[in-house]
Design an enzyme around this catalytic site. Structure first.
Site, PDB file in Angstrom:
ATOM      1  N   ASP A  13       0.811  -1.216   0.000  1.00 17.33           N
ATOM      2  CA  ASP A  13       0.000   0.000   0.000  1.00 17.33           C
ATOM      3  C   ASP A  13       0.847   1.270   0.000  1.00 17.33           C
ATOM      4  O   ASP A  13       0.444   2.290   0.543  1.00 17.33           O
ATOM      5  CB  ASP A  13      -0.965   0.029   1.210  1.00 17.33           C
ATOM      6  CG  ASP A  13      -1.737  -1.265   1.322  1.00 17.33           C
ATOM      7  OD1 ASP A  13      -2.280  -1.701   0.299  1.00 17.33           O
ATOM      8  OD2 ASP A  13      -1.783  -1.847   2.422  1.00 17.33           O
ATOM      9  N   GLY A  15       1.548   3.019  -2.555  1.00 20.80           N
ATOM     10  CA  GLY A  15       1.168   3.914  -3.658  1.00 20.80           C
ATOM     11  C   GLY A  15       1.910   3.553  -4.933  1.00 20.80           C
ATOM     12  O   GLY A  15       2.171   4.405  -5.782  1.00 20.80           O
ATOM     13  N   LYS A  16       2.215   2.273  -5.077  1.00 20.51           N
ATOM     14  CA  LYS A  16       2.943   1.823  -6.279  1.00 20.51           C
ATOM     15  C   LYS A  16       2.144   2.104  -7.541  1.00 20.51           C
ATOM     16  O   LYS A  16       2.698   2.478  -8.571  1.00 20.51           O
ATOM     17  CB  LYS A  16       3.221   0.307  -6.216  1.00 20.51           C
ATOM     18  CG  LYS A  16       4.144  -0.098  -5.103  1.00 20.51           C
ATOM     19  CD  LYS A  16       4.339  -1.586  -5.072  1.00 20.51           C
ATOM     20  CE  LYS A  16       3.118  -2.367  -4.642  1.00 20.51           C
ATOM     21  NZ  LYS A  16       2.700  -2.209  -3.254  1.00 20.51           N
ATOM     22  N   GLY A  40      -4.370  -4.209  -4.540  1.00 19.97           N
ATOM     23  CA  GLY A  40      -5.414  -3.246  -4.853  1.00 19.97           C
ATOM     24  C   GLY A  40      -4.767  -1.910  -5.122  1.00 19.97           C
ATOM     25  O   GLY A  40      -4.144  -1.342  -4.243  1.00 19.97           O
ATOM     26  N   HIS A  41      -4.818  -1.466  -6.350  1.00 18.08           N
ATOM     27  CA  HIS A  41      -4.238  -0.171  -6.686  1.00 18.08           C
ATOM     28  C   HIS A  41      -5.355   0.822  -6.947  1.00 18.08           C
ATOM     29  O   HIS A  41      -6.303   0.500  -7.656  1.00 18.08           O
ATOM     30  CB  HIS A  41      -3.365  -0.286  -7.942  1.00 18.08           C
ATOM     31  CG  HIS A  41      -2.116  -1.075  -7.719  1.00 18.08           C
ATOM     32  ND1 HIS A  41      -1.480  -1.765  -8.711  1.00 18.08           N
ATOM     33  CD2 HIS A  41      -1.385  -1.274  -6.600  1.00 18.08           C
ATOM     34  CE1 HIS A  41      -0.412  -2.364  -8.212  1.00 18.08           C
ATOM     35  NE2 HIS A  41      -0.335  -2.079  -6.936  1.00 18.08           N
ATOM     36  N   THR A 127      -5.904 -11.647   2.889  1.00 19.07           N
ATOM     37  CA  THR A 127      -7.014 -10.955   2.239  1.00 19.07           C
ATOM     38  C   THR A 127      -8.160 -11.930   1.934  1.00 19.07           C
ATOM     39  O   THR A 127      -9.189 -11.534   1.412  1.00 19.07           O
ATOM     40  CB  THR A 127      -6.550 -10.303   0.928  1.00 19.07           C
ATOM     41  OG1 THR A 127      -6.049 -11.327   0.071  1.00 19.07           O
ATOM     42  CG2 THR A 127      -5.455  -9.277   1.171  1.00 19.07           C
ATOM     43  N   GLN A 222       2.015  -6.229  -3.614  1.00 18.61           N
ATOM     44  CA  GLN A 222       2.448  -6.365  -2.222  1.00 18.61           C
ATOM     45  C   GLN A 222       3.828  -5.702  -2.054  1.00 18.61           C
ATOM     46  O   GLN A 222       4.106  -4.742  -2.742  1.00 18.61           O
ATOM     47  CB  GLN A 222       2.452  -7.824  -1.750  1.00 18.61           C
ATOM     48  CG  GLN A 222       1.057  -8.438  -1.661  1.00 18.61           C
ATOM     49  CD  GLN A 222       0.551  -8.909  -3.005  1.00 18.61           C
ATOM     50  OE1 GLN A 222       1.247  -9.626  -3.707  1.00 18.61           O
ATOM     51  NE2 GLN A 222      -0.643  -8.516  -3.365  1.00 18.61           N
ATOM     52  N   ARG A 301     -10.183  -3.061   5.393  1.00 12.64           N
ATOM     53  CA  ARG A 301      -9.685  -3.093   6.767  1.00 12.64           C
ATOM     54  C   ARG A 301      -8.882  -1.827   7.090  1.00 12.64           C
ATOM     55  O   ARG A 301      -8.207  -1.271   6.230  1.00 12.64           O
ATOM     56  CB  ARG A 301      -8.743  -4.294   6.967  1.00 12.64           C
ATOM     57  CG  ARG A 301      -9.460  -5.617   7.008  1.00 12.64           C
ATOM     58  CD  ARG A 301      -8.483  -6.742   7.257  1.00 12.64           C
ATOM     59  NE  ARG A 301      -7.597  -6.948   6.128  1.00 12.64           N
ATOM     60  CZ  ARG A 301      -6.612  -7.852   6.118  1.00 12.64           C
ATOM     61  NH1 ARG A 301      -6.389  -8.585   7.188  1.00 12.64           N
ATOM     62  NH2 ARG A 301      -5.857  -8.007   5.062  1.00 12.64           N
ATOM     63  N   LEU A 330       3.817  12.317   1.264  1.00 16.18           N
ATOM     64  CA  LEU A 330       4.531  13.243   2.156  1.00 16.18           C
ATOM     65  C   LEU A 330       3.554  14.272   2.734  1.00 16.18           C
ATOM     66  O   LEU A 330       3.723  14.747   3.846  1.00 16.18           O
ATOM     67  CB  LEU A 330       5.661  13.938   1.380  1.00 16.18           C
ATOM     68  CG  LEU A 330       6.621  14.776   2.223  1.00 16.18           C
ATOM     69  CD1 LEU A 330       7.436  13.898   3.171  1.00 16.18           C
ATOM     70  CD2 LEU A 330       7.580  15.581   1.339  1.00 16.18           C
TER      71      LEU A 330
HETATM   72  P1  IMP Z   1      -2.564 -12.886   1.297  1.00 18.71           P
HETATM   73  O1  IMP Z   1      -1.651 -12.261   0.301  1.00 18.71           O
HETATM   74  O2  IMP Z   1      -4.019 -12.611   1.028  1.00 18.71           O
HETATM   75  O3  IMP Z   1      -2.276 -14.323   1.525  1.00 18.71           O
HETATM   76  O4  IMP Z   1      -2.278 -12.168   2.700  1.00 18.71           O
HETATM   77  C1  IMP Z   1      -1.051 -12.326   3.393  1.00 18.71           C
HETATM   78  C2  IMP Z   1      -0.602 -11.031   4.058  1.00 18.71           C
HETATM   79  O5  IMP Z   1      -0.277 -10.096   3.054  1.00 18.71           O
HETATM   80  C3  IMP Z   1      -1.669 -10.358   4.932  1.00 18.71           C
HETATM   81  O6  IMP Z   1      -1.023  -9.732   6.031  1.00 18.71           O
HETATM   82  C4  IMP Z   1      -2.282  -9.322   4.014  1.00 18.71           C
HETATM   83  O7  IMP Z   1      -2.840  -8.239   4.732  1.00 18.71           O
HETATM   84  C5  IMP Z   1      -1.036  -8.896   3.258  1.00 18.71           C
HETATM   85  N1  IMP Z   1      -1.333  -8.348   1.928  1.00 18.71           N
HETATM   86  C6  IMP Z   1      -1.618  -9.038   0.804  1.00 18.71           C
HETATM   87  N2  IMP Z   1      -1.806  -8.201  -0.220  1.00 18.71           N
HETATM   88  C7  IMP Z   1      -1.598  -6.964   0.255  1.00 18.71           C
HETATM   89  C8  IMP Z   1      -1.613  -5.666  -0.349  1.00 18.71           C
HETATM   90  O8  IMP Z   1      -1.825  -5.478  -1.556  1.00 18.71           O
HETATM   91  N3  IMP Z   1      -1.355  -4.624   0.501  1.00 18.71           N
HETATM   92  C9  IMP Z   1      -1.076  -4.783   1.814  1.00 18.71           C
HETATM   93  N4  IMP Z   1      -1.056  -5.977   2.407  1.00 18.71           N
HETATM   94  C10 IMP Z   1      -1.303  -7.051   1.638  1.00 18.71           C
END
Ligand code: IMP
Length: 423
Positions: A13, A15-16, A40-41, A127, A222, A301, A330
């Site tokens: 998250d 801001g990529k 999620g972008h 997620t 991620q 969340r 910033l």
């Molecule tokens: P999963 O990727 O759904 O298996 O989740 C594993 C961990 O990665 C959890 O802590 C999620 O909150 C975190 N996570 C997965 N995708 C993202 C993302 O795009 N942004 C932030 N955290 C993520």
């Protein structure tokens, strides 16, 4: 630079999407190399807001896009996005999906959810989109791949074989509902119809683009600290977001990558469970969450918020080979009079370290050591370049550069597409 990787340098998250959107302007091809709809972008273009989970962010700029072999594809999500983009008047003709990417099946989602429920207090906080179970099946060599949609007979057969085991697992281990073969098969056959034209050899497409001197962006999903190997295991995702995996995740050699840009927020957020040394205690956490709109794009969340952690960021620079940094959001810091920055961790024996602990128990027990920098009150929206930033904001950025020995070349100052300053 012909081949540039954009990688998250924190816990996601950062801001990529916005940085990819900016750099995509001068790119010929944008590729995703890992992850799935757990990403999620959000990209804001004037009045329009795009929330993208499966497609590379370059789609918003109308660039050719690749979903590489290292990704996992939920067909329902991907088709939803393709339809949505078409409805909004964008062409999706230049979207290419690797036949070697794995398909997220309904049992992956069901197992992800059931397994998190069962873990209770020990849950990872995924997620719940089926990411881990899908990558697990890939490693077990029992996954169903995107290329299986090309042949309805093979597709049905694979679903049948998988269900024979997965239904037992769901019913007996997780006390969950089994899936019906005919229902899943006909659902996936209809997805197959829509997906078929997009399935191709994406390694060949990327290789040809690079050979022809095209500019290719590799968009990580991620981030470093969620990396299966290099992140804060087990509170990680099930793929490798680190930059080196851009090569594996699309099928090119590592020497083809020219440039690695890390993206970090000017502070830190984390979703899900796990240790977080610079997490803010008290009311400032809530304040930062509200100011930065720190709520998950995929799950909604609340994100946990912390002060900038240079120990973790130094580690991200190392494991990715980051040569330039984009510092986002910033502007959110404009509202705080003092800005603590974590420069070292204090370990259990009282020793201080600037290097990220290699062992989980050290990391769990690490206490942040902060240096406090003065804040600024001026809004940043009038700034046209990094040089225009208020003095204290400029010194904040320079402090990060000195500590990490990496240039900050882009700074995000607001939600809008144009709110990125460069040198
Ligand atoms: P999963 O990727 O759904 O298996 O989740 C594993 C961990 O990665 C959890 O802590 C999620 O909150 C975190 N996570 C997965 N995708 C993202 C993302 O795009 N942004 C932030 N955290 C993520």
């Amino acid at each position: 630079m012909p081949a540039t990787v954009i990688v998250g340098a924190q816990w996601g998250d950062e801001g990529k999407g916005k940085i990819v959107d900016l750099l995509a302007q001068d790119s010929d091809l944008v590729c995703r190399y890992q992850g799935g709809p757990n990403a999620g972008h959000t990209i804001v273009v004037g009045e329009e807001t795009y929330k993208i989970r499966a497609l590379p962010s370059g789609i918003v700029r109308g660039k050719p896009c690749v979903i590489g072999n290292g990704c996992v594809v939920d067909p329902e999500v991907l088709i939803g996005e393709l339809d949505d983009f078409e409805r909004r008047g964008h062409s999706v003709d230049d979207v290419h999906v690797s036949g070697n990417a794995h398909l997220i099946m309904p049992w992956h989602v069901a197992i992800d959810q059931a397994s998190e429920r069962r873990l209770g207090n020990l849950a990872i906080g995924t997620t719940r989109r089926g990411i881990g179970p899908c990558y697990a099946d890939k490693a077990m060599r029992i996954g169903i791949r995107v290329q299986d949609v090309l042949d309805p007979k093979i597709l049905r057969q694979k679903i049948e074989v998988a269900l024979a085991e997965k239904n037992l697992w769901l019913e007996r281990v997780y006390d969950a509902e089994p899936f019906d073969l005919d229902t899943v098969a006909s659902q996936y056959e209809s997805y197959a119809q829509r997906l078929r034209p997009f399935v191709t050899d994406t390694s060949l497409i990327v290789d040809r683009a690079l050979r022809n001197g095209k500019a290719v962006l590799f968009e990580g999903a991620q981030a470093t600290l969620l990396d299966l190997d290099h992140g804060t295991y087990p509170f990680v995702t099930s793929s490798n977001p680190v930059a080196a995996n851009a090569a594996t995740g699309v099928g090119i050699g590592p020497q083809r990558i020219d440039n690695v840009i890390g993206v970090a927020k000017a502070y830190v957020t984390r979703v899900g469970e796990g240790p977080f040394p610079s997490e803010i205690a008290g009311g400032d956490q809530k304040r930062m969450r509200e100011l930065g709109h720190e709520y998950g794009t995929v799950t909604g969340r609340s994100r946990r918020c912390g002060w900038l952690d240079l120990v973790a960021l130094r580690y991200a620079v190392r494991v990715n080979g980051i040569d330039r940094l984009a510092l986002t959001k910033l502007d959110v810091l404009s509202h705080f009079p003092d800005l603590p920055v974590c420069t070292r961790y204090r370990l259990r024996d009282g020793a201080e370290t600037a290097d990220f602990p290699a062992h989980q128990s050290d990391f769990h027990a690490a206490e942040p050591v902060f240096e406090t920098l003065p804040g600024w009150r001026e809004p940043l929206d009038g700034c046209g370049s990094l040089e225009d930033l208020p003095g204290a904001a400029r010194r904040y950025v320079e402090f990060v550069e000195r500590e990490l020995e990496v240039d900050v070349t882009l700074v995000g100052t607001g939600a809008d597409r144009a709110a990125v300053l460069s040198r």
